[in-house]
Design a protein around this motif. Sequence first.
Motif, PDB file in Angstrom:
ATOM      1  N   SER A 154       6.336  45.929  26.665  1.00  0.00           N
ATOM      2  CA  SER A 154       6.989  47.257  27.229  1.00  0.00           C
ATOM      3  C   SER A 154       8.091  47.908  26.670  1.00  0.00           C
ATOM      4  CB  SER A 154       6.907  47.453  29.063  1.00  0.00           C
ATOM      5  OG  SER A 154       7.614  46.247  29.365  1.00  0.00           O
ATOM      6  N   VAL A 155       8.594  48.753  27.223  1.00  0.00           N
ATOM      7  CA  VAL A 155       9.937  49.442  26.847  1.00  0.00           C
ATOM      8  C   VAL A 155      10.455  50.086  27.916  1.00  0.00           C
ATOM      9  CG1 VAL A 155      11.291  50.741  25.396  1.00  0.00           C
ATOM     10  CG2 VAL A 155       9.159  49.816  24.518  1.00  0.00           C
ATOM     11  N   TRP A 156      11.655  49.697  28.345  1.00  0.00           N
ATOM     12  CA  TRP A 156      12.531  50.211  29.125  1.00  0.00           C
ATOM     13  C   TRP A 156      13.381  51.377  28.666  1.00  0.00           C
ATOM     14  CZ3 TRP A 156      12.576  50.628  34.293  1.00  0.00           C
ATOM     15  CH2 TRP A 156      11.976  49.481  35.254  1.00  0.00           C
ATOM     16  N   VAL A 157      13.306  52.639  29.217  1.00  0.00           N
ATOM     17  CA  VAL A 157      13.780  53.674  28.580  1.00  0.00           C
ATOM     18  C   VAL A 157      14.925  54.149  29.670  1.00  0.00           C
ATOM     19  CG1 VAL A 157      13.745  56.246  27.867  1.00  0.00           C
ATOM     20  CG2 VAL A 157      11.872  54.277  27.438  1.00  0.00           C
ATOM     21  N   GLU A 158      16.047  54.528  29.061  1.00  0.00           N
ATOM     22  CA  GLU A 158      17.339  54.758  29.867  1.00  0.00           C
ATOM     23  C   GLU A 158      17.937  56.139  29.045  1.00  0.00           C
ATOM     24  OE1 GLU A 158      20.181  51.876  31.006  1.00  0.00           O
ATOM     25  OE2 GLU A 158      18.898  50.334  30.343  1.00  0.00           O
ATOM     26  N   VAL A 159      17.740  57.216  30.002  1.00  0.00           N
ATOM     27  CA  VAL A 159      18.121  58.637  29.367  1.00  0.00           C
ATOM     28  C   VAL A 159      19.143  58.893  30.087  1.00  0.00           C
ATOM     29  CG1 VAL A 159      17.647  60.849  28.809  1.00  0.00           C
ATOM     30  CG2 VAL A 159      15.841  59.012  28.463  1.00  0.00           C
ATOM     31  N   THR A 160      20.506  59.259  29.431  1.00  0.00           N
ATOM     32  CA  THR A 160      21.592  59.627  30.243  1.00  0.00           C
ATOM     33  C   THR A 160      22.029  61.262  29.625  1.00  0.00           C
ATOM     34  OG1 THR A 160      22.681  57.406  30.250  1.00  0.00           O
ATOM     35  CG2 THR A 160      24.089  59.294  30.686  1.00  0.00           C
ATOM     36  N   CYS A 161      21.814  62.055  30.817  1.00  0.00           N
ATOM     37  CA  CYS A 161      21.854  63.332  30.437  1.00  0.00           C
ATOM     38  C   CYS A 161      22.675  64.224  31.632  1.00  0.00           C
ATOM     39  CB  CYS A 161      20.522  64.032  30.464  1.00  0.00           C
ATOM     40  SG  CYS A 161      19.405  63.568  31.746  1.00  0.00           S
ATOM     41  N   ALA A 210      14.825  69.471  28.384  1.00  0.00           N
ATOM     42  CA  ALA A 210      16.171  69.611  27.734  1.00  0.00           C
ATOM     43  C   ALA A 210      16.123  70.653  26.677  1.00  0.00           C
ATOM     44  CB  ALA A 210      16.279  68.364  26.560  1.00  0.00           C
ATOM     45  N   ALA A 211      17.167  71.518  26.814  1.00  0.00           N
ATOM     46  CA  ALA A 211      17.558  72.720  25.899  1.00  0.00           C
ATOM     47  C   ALA A 211      18.659  72.382  24.892  1.00  0.00           C
ATOM     48  CB  ALA A 211      18.000  73.859  26.845  1.00  0.00           C
ATOM     49  N   LYS A 212      18.637  73.365  23.860  1.00  0.00           N
ATOM     50  CA  LYS A 212      19.440  73.097  22.679  1.00  0.00           C
ATOM     51  C   LYS A 212      20.836  73.137  23.082  1.00  0.00           C
ATOM     52  CE  LYS A 212      20.171  74.919  18.014  1.00  0.00           C
ATOM     53  NZ  LYS A 212      19.786  76.037  17.069  1.00  0.00           N
ATOM     54  N   GLY A 213      21.381  73.907  24.099  1.00  0.00           N
ATOM     55  CA  GLY A 213      22.808  73.630  24.616  1.00  0.00           C
ATOM     56  C   GLY A 213      23.153  72.867  25.444  1.00  0.00           C
ATOM     57  N   ASP A 214      22.159  71.815  25.482  1.00  0.00           N
ATOM     58  CA  ASP A 214      22.594  70.797  26.664  1.00  0.00           C
ATOM     59  C   ASP A 214      23.676  69.760  26.562  1.00  0.00           C
ATOM     60  OD1 ASP A 214      20.691  71.932  28.596  1.00  0.00           O
ATOM     61  OD2 ASP A 214      19.341  70.286  28.262  1.00  0.00           O
ATOM     62  N   GLY A 215      23.935  69.770  25.295  1.00  0.00           N
ATOM     63  CA  GLY A 215      25.133  68.611  24.860  1.00  0.00           C
ATOM     64  C   GLY A 215      24.380  67.391  24.378  1.00  0.00           C
ATOM     65  N   LEU A 216      25.313  66.435  24.063  1.00  0.00           N
ATOM     66  CA  LEU A 216      24.878  65.036  23.586  1.00  0.00           C
ATOM     67  C   LEU A 216      24.040  64.163  24.736  1.00  0.00           C
ATOM     68  CD1 LEU A 216      24.750  63.202  21.013  1.00  0.00           C
ATOM     69  CD2 LEU A 216      26.884  62.299  21.645  1.00  0.00           C
ATOM     70  N   ARG A 217      23.018  63.813  24.583  1.00  0.00           N
ATOM     71  CA  ARG A 217      22.502  62.781  25.580  1.00  0.00           C
ATOM     72  C   ARG A 217      22.249  61.433  24.931  1.00  0.00           C
ATOM     73  NH1 ARG A 217      17.634  65.642  29.032  1.00  0.00           N
ATOM     74  NH2 ARG A 217      19.082  67.478  29.459  1.00  0.00           N
ATOM     75  N   LYS A 218      22.280  60.296  25.793  1.00  0.00           N
ATOM     76  CA  LYS A 218      22.254  59.067  25.329  1.00  0.00           C
ATOM     77  C   LYS A 218      20.846  58.307  25.667  1.00  0.00           C
ATOM     78  CE  LYS A 218      27.191  58.753  25.870  1.00  0.00           C
ATOM     79  NZ  LYS A 218      28.267  57.904  26.538  1.00  0.00           N
ATOM     80  N   VAL A 219      20.410  57.807  24.715  1.00  0.00           N
ATOM     81  CA  VAL A 219      19.083  56.970  25.115  1.00  0.00           C
ATOM     82  C   VAL A 219      19.382  55.438  24.652  1.00  0.00           C
ATOM     83  CG1 VAL A 219      16.579  56.841  24.450  1.00  0.00           C
ATOM     84  CG2 VAL A 219      17.565  59.040  24.725  1.00  0.00           C
ATOM     85  N   HIS A 220      18.977  54.558  25.691  1.00  0.00           N
ATOM     86  CA  HIS A 220      18.849  53.242  25.181  1.00  0.00           C
ATOM     87  C   HIS A 220      17.394  52.560  25.489  1.00  0.00           C
ATOM     88  CE1 HIS A 220      20.323  49.063  24.679  1.00  0.00           C
ATOM     89  NE2 HIS A 220      19.681  48.748  25.741  1.00  0.00           N
ATOM     90  N   ASP A 242      15.535  64.358  18.334  1.00  0.00           N
ATOM     91  CA  ASP A 242      15.877  63.128  17.985  1.00  0.00           C
ATOM     92  C   ASP A 242      17.009  63.120  17.016  1.00  0.00           C
ATOM     93  OD1 ASP A 242      14.241  63.611  16.050  1.00  0.00           O
ATOM     94  OD2 ASP A 242      13.226  61.646  16.083  1.00  0.00           O
ATOM     95  N   SER A 243      17.452  64.201  16.630  1.00  0.00           N
ATOM     96  CA  SER A 243      18.395  64.467  15.633  1.00  0.00           C
ATOM     97  C   SER A 243      19.918  63.796  16.129  1.00  0.00           C
ATOM     98  CB  SER A 243      18.744  65.999  15.198  1.00  0.00           C
ATOM     99  OG  SER A 243      20.252  65.978  14.676  1.00  0.00           O
ATOM    100  N   THR A 244      20.662  63.142  15.670  1.00  0.00           N
ATOM    101  CA  THR A 244      21.915  62.760  16.066  1.00  0.00           C
ATOM    102  C   THR A 244      22.942  63.634  16.389  1.00  0.00           C
ATOM    103  OG1 THR A 244      22.818  62.734  13.850  1.00  0.00           O
ATOM    104  CG2 THR A 244      21.975  60.611  14.356  1.00  0.00           C
ATOM    105  N   ALA A 245      22.465  64.972  16.137  1.00  0.00           N
ATOM    106  CA  ALA A 245      23.375  66.269  16.728  1.00  0.00           C
ATOM    107  C   ALA A 245      23.165  66.316  18.358  1.00  0.00           C
ATOM    108  CB  ALA A 245      23.139  67.427  16.055  1.00  0.00           C
ATOM    109  N   TYR A 246      22.113  65.677  18.880  1.00  0.00           N
ATOM    110  CA  TYR A 246      21.585  65.714  20.024  1.00  0.00           C
ATOM    111  C   TYR A 246      21.434  64.355  21.112  1.00  0.00           C
ATOM    112  CZ  TYR A 246      20.236  70.231  18.510  1.00  0.00           C
ATOM    113  OH  TYR A 246      20.415  71.630  17.799  1.00  0.00           O
ATOM    114  N   VAL A 247      21.326  63.215  20.307  1.00  0.00           N
ATOM    115  CA  VAL A 247      21.083  62.076  20.916  1.00  0.00           C
ATOM    116  C   VAL A 247      21.786  61.112  20.295  1.00  0.00           C
ATOM    117  CG1 VAL A 247      18.764  61.810  19.925  1.00  0.00           C
ATOM    118  CG2 VAL A 247      19.350  60.784  22.098  1.00  0.00           C
ATOM    119  N   THR A 248      22.424  59.992  21.065  1.00  0.00           N
ATOM    120  CA  THR A 248      22.776  58.651  20.563  1.00  0.00           C
ATOM    121  C   THR A 248      21.948  57.622  21.019  1.00  0.00           C
ATOM    122  OG1 THR A 248      25.121  59.320  20.782  1.00  0.00           O
ATOM    123  CG2 THR A 248      24.930  57.136  20.582  1.00  0.00           C
ATOM    124  N   VAL A 249      21.204  56.788  20.293  1.00  0.00           N
ATOM    125  CA  VAL A 249      20.158  56.035  20.575  1.00  0.00           C
ATOM    126  C   VAL A 249      20.822  54.488  20.252  1.00  0.00           C
ATOM    127  CG1 VAL A 249      17.694  55.296  20.417  1.00  0.00           C
ATOM    128  CG2 VAL A 249      18.525  57.585  19.836  1.00  0.00           C
TER     129      VAL A 249
END
Length: 135
Positions: free
Chosen positions: A128-135, A61-71, A110-117
């Motif tokens: 365990s933890v299932w991780v879903e990353v939307t980018c 990930a880079a700074k300009g990639d936009g908002l990503r989502k993690v569940h 992990d700032s809210t400027a870059y990701v919604t969790v």
Amino acid sequence: HMPPVPRPMTTHSFLLPLMVDPPTANSRIHWRKRAQVTASVRQTCAVIARSERNRLHVAAAAKGDGLRKVHLTFVRPGQRGAHPVDGDALPAKGKPILDSIVDAGWLFSDSTAYVTVTYGQERGDQLSVWVEVTC
């Protein structure tokens, strides 16, 4: 002048097995033990998450990639009738895992400027933890 065309979002999923349950704010353990458990979870999950990012050929990930989502979906074995973790405790439980995802390059920060969790939980066979990353 045409507006930029939004690029399609892709969701990547992977499983992070846990050797120990990450502590919550309500966990009654000594601060040193809490720190050791948190560091262990973060380091182990970062190695697996980085391996998954490389296997899936996802660029860091880079700074300009936009908002990503993690569940994050916490999977806990348990007896029938056992109570789920309080929903308010899930962000604290997920913090070392979210940090490991940043360490592995899935997120710039992990700032809210870059990701919604978002968080979920279910019963399963293995901690365990299932991780879903939307980018």
